[in-house]
Scaffold this motif. Structure first.
Motif, PDB file in Angstrom:
ATOM      1  N   THR A  38      60.919  44.287  48.407  1.00 20.62           N
ATOM      2  CA  THR A  38      59.594  43.750  48.081  1.00 20.62           C
ATOM      3  C   THR A  38      58.537  44.839  48.117  1.00 20.62           C
ATOM      4  OG1 THR A  38      60.218  41.623  49.054  1.00 20.62           O
ATOM      5  CG2 THR A  38      57.869  42.029  48.707  1.00 20.62           C
TER       6      THR A  38
ATOM      7  N   GLY B 197      54.244  48.109  40.715  1.00 21.56           N
ATOM      8  CA  GLY B 197      52.854  47.785  40.388  1.00 21.56           C
ATOM      9  C   GLY B 197      52.094  48.986  39.867  1.00 21.56           C
TER      10      GLY B 197
ATOM     11  N   CYS C 247      59.178  47.435  45.161  1.00 20.14           N
ATOM     12  CA  CYS C 247      58.911  46.877  43.832  1.00 20.14           C
ATOM     13  C   CYS C 247      57.426  46.608  43.612  1.00 20.14           C
ATOM     14  CB  CYS C 247      59.703  45.581  43.639  1.00 20.14           C
ATOM     15  SG  CYS C 247      61.484  45.838  43.431  1.00 20.14           S
ATOM     16  N   ILE C 248      56.757  46.060  44.627  1.00 15.69           N
ATOM     17  CA  ILE C 248      55.342  45.742  44.459  1.00 15.69           C
ATOM     18  C   ILE C 248      54.508  47.020  44.376  1.00 15.69           C
ATOM     19  CG2 ILE C 248      53.316  44.740  45.593  1.00 15.69           C
ATOM     20  CD1 ILE C 248      55.079  42.483  46.571  1.00 15.69           C
TER      21      ILE C 248
END
Length: 350
Positions: A140, A148, A143-144
C-alpha cells in the motif's frame, strides 16, 4: 551512496539493466512473431491465438520492467511485487474513465523507469522497519507513494518523450542524410554499451526512417564484431554476436575502444542507404538489427508493394551484402593498413 550499500552508479545500472530485460522479454515475442501471425492467421486459425498471446505479453511490459528492476536489487518477493504494482500504476498503461479501466498499451517507458526507481527508493528507505507487518503495509505504501508520484509526473514526462520523437522525425525531414548517419552511428555505439537500443527507440517512439537507420546501425555493430571476433574467438561466440546481440563483445570494446572505428564507418554507410532506399521500421522493431529478422520483416512492410521479389533482393543487399562487404573492408583497412589495433583486440576474455 543511496543507502543499503547502493552507490548512485550501481543504482542507475540496476535500473537500466532491469529496464532492458523487461523490454526485451516483453517485446521480442511480438517483434518476432506478430507479422508472421498476421499473415497466416486468416488461413491457419492457431496463428490468431498466437498473435493474441504475443500481443498480451507486450501489454505486460511495465510489470516485467518493475519485476526485473526489483530483481536486480535483490528484493524479497513482497518488495518485488510492490515495485511491479507501483510501476504498472505509474506507467500510464491504464486509462481510467466513468465506465471503467482500459489498457491502452505499454504506457510511457521513461515514466515506467522513473516510477520503478521511486518504488525501489521507497523500499530501500523503509528497509526492515515494518518487520512482520511488511506483507500488509508495504504494498500500500509503495503503490500509493511511488505510483501516485508516477501518475502525477506522467503528463510532463509523456510530453517530453513525445517532443523528442517529433524532433527526431522533423530533423529527418530537414537533413535526412545527416540524421540517417547520426542515428545509425549512435545505435551502433549504444548496442555495444549496457544501454538498450530497444528501450531508447521504444521510449521516444522512434519510427519511420529513424527506426530503419537505427536497425542498420545495430547490423553494422553485429557484423563488425562478428568479423573481428571470428579470427580469435570460438565460432559459437562469434555467431552469438552476429545472430544474437553484439553486446557480448562489450568487454573487448571497453578494453580497446578503437575497434569501434570500422563499425562506425560501416554504420555511416548504412545510415545513408536507409535514407536513400527509405528503409523504415516501428518503435518496437528499431534496435533489433537483423536478429530474428525483426528489422528486415518490418522494413518490407513499409516498402511499396510489400514482399515483392525486387524488395526482398533490395533488403538482402542492404541488410547482408553491404554490411559484410563494408564491414570486412573497413576492418581490414583499420587493422592492417592503419594499424589501429591487432586482431587480439577482439579476444573476449572470460
Amino acid at each position: 551512496m543511496t543507502g543499503n550499500g547502493q552507490t548512485v552508479r550501481r543504482f542507475i545500472n540496476n535500473v537500466l539493466t532491469g529496464l532492458a530485460i523487461g523490454i526485451v522479454a516483453g517485446l521480442v515475442p511480438s517483434a518476432l512473431l506478430s507479422e508472421i501471425c498476421k499473415a497466416l492467421a486468416p488461413h491457419v486459425p492457431i496463428f490468431a491465438i498466437v498473435l493474441q498471446i504475443v500481443t498480451t505479453i507486450m501489454f505486460t511490459v511495465p510489470l516485467l520492467i518493475g519485476t526485473a528492476i526489483a530483481f536486480k536489487f535483490n528484493l524479497n518477493p513482497i518488495q518485488m511485487v510492490s515495485v511491479a504494482s507501483a510501476t504498472y500504476i505509474g506507467s500510464g498503461a491504464l486509462t481510467f474513465s466513468s465506465t471503467g479501466v482500459q489498457v491502452t498499451g505499454m504506457g510511457d517507458l521513461i515514466n515506467t523507469m522513473l516510477t520503478a526507481s521511486l518504488a525501489v527508493g521507497v523500499i530501500l528507505i523503509i528497509g526492515d522497519r515494518l518487520k512482520a507487518f511488511a506483507p500488509l503495509v508495504l504494498p500500500t505504501i509503495v503503490c500509493i507513494v511511488s505510483g501516485g508520484i508516477g501518475l502525477w509526473i506522467l503528463p510532463f514526462v509523456r510530453n517530453i518523450t513525445t517532443l523528442v520523437g517529433h524532433l527526431v522525425d522533423s530533423y529527418f525531414t530537414l537533413a535526412p542524410v545527416f540524421m540517417g548517419i547520426l542515428v545509425a552511428v549512435s545505435f551502433s555505439i549504444i548496442i555495444l554499451s549496457p544501454i538498450s537500443t530497444v528501450a531508447i527507440a521504444t521510449a521516444i517512439s522512434m519510427s519511420g526512417i529513424a527506426s530503419g537507420a537505427g536497425n542498420l546501425g545495430v547490423v553494422a555493430a553485429a557484423v563488425g564484431m562478428f568479423i573481428g571476433s571470428l579470427r580469435v574467438n570460438p565460432i559459437g561466440l562469434s555467431l552469438s554476436a552476429l545472430l544474437g546481440t553484439p553486446k557480448i563483445m562489450i568487454a573487448a570494446v571497453v578494453r580497446k575502444p578503437v575497434i569501434m572505428v570500422p563499425v562506425l564507418l560501416n554504420a555511416a554507410v548504412l545510415g545513408v542507404l536507409a535514407v536513400v532506399f527509405q528503409i523504415k521500421g516501428t518503435p518496437i522493431s528499431a534496435g533489433f538489427g537483423f536478429s530474428g529478422l525483426v528489422g528486415p520483416i518490418n522494413a518490407v512492410r513499409f516498402m511499396p508493394g510489400g514482399a515483392t521479389g525486387a524488395n526482398l533482393l533490395l533488403l538482402i543487399f542492404i541488410f547482408l551484402i553491404v554490411p559484410f562487404v563494408c564491414g570486412w573492408f573497413f576492418e581490414w583497412i583499420c587493422r592492417t593498413k592503419l594499424h589501429l589495433y591487432s586482431k587480439e583486440a577482439y579476444i573476449e576474455k572470460p
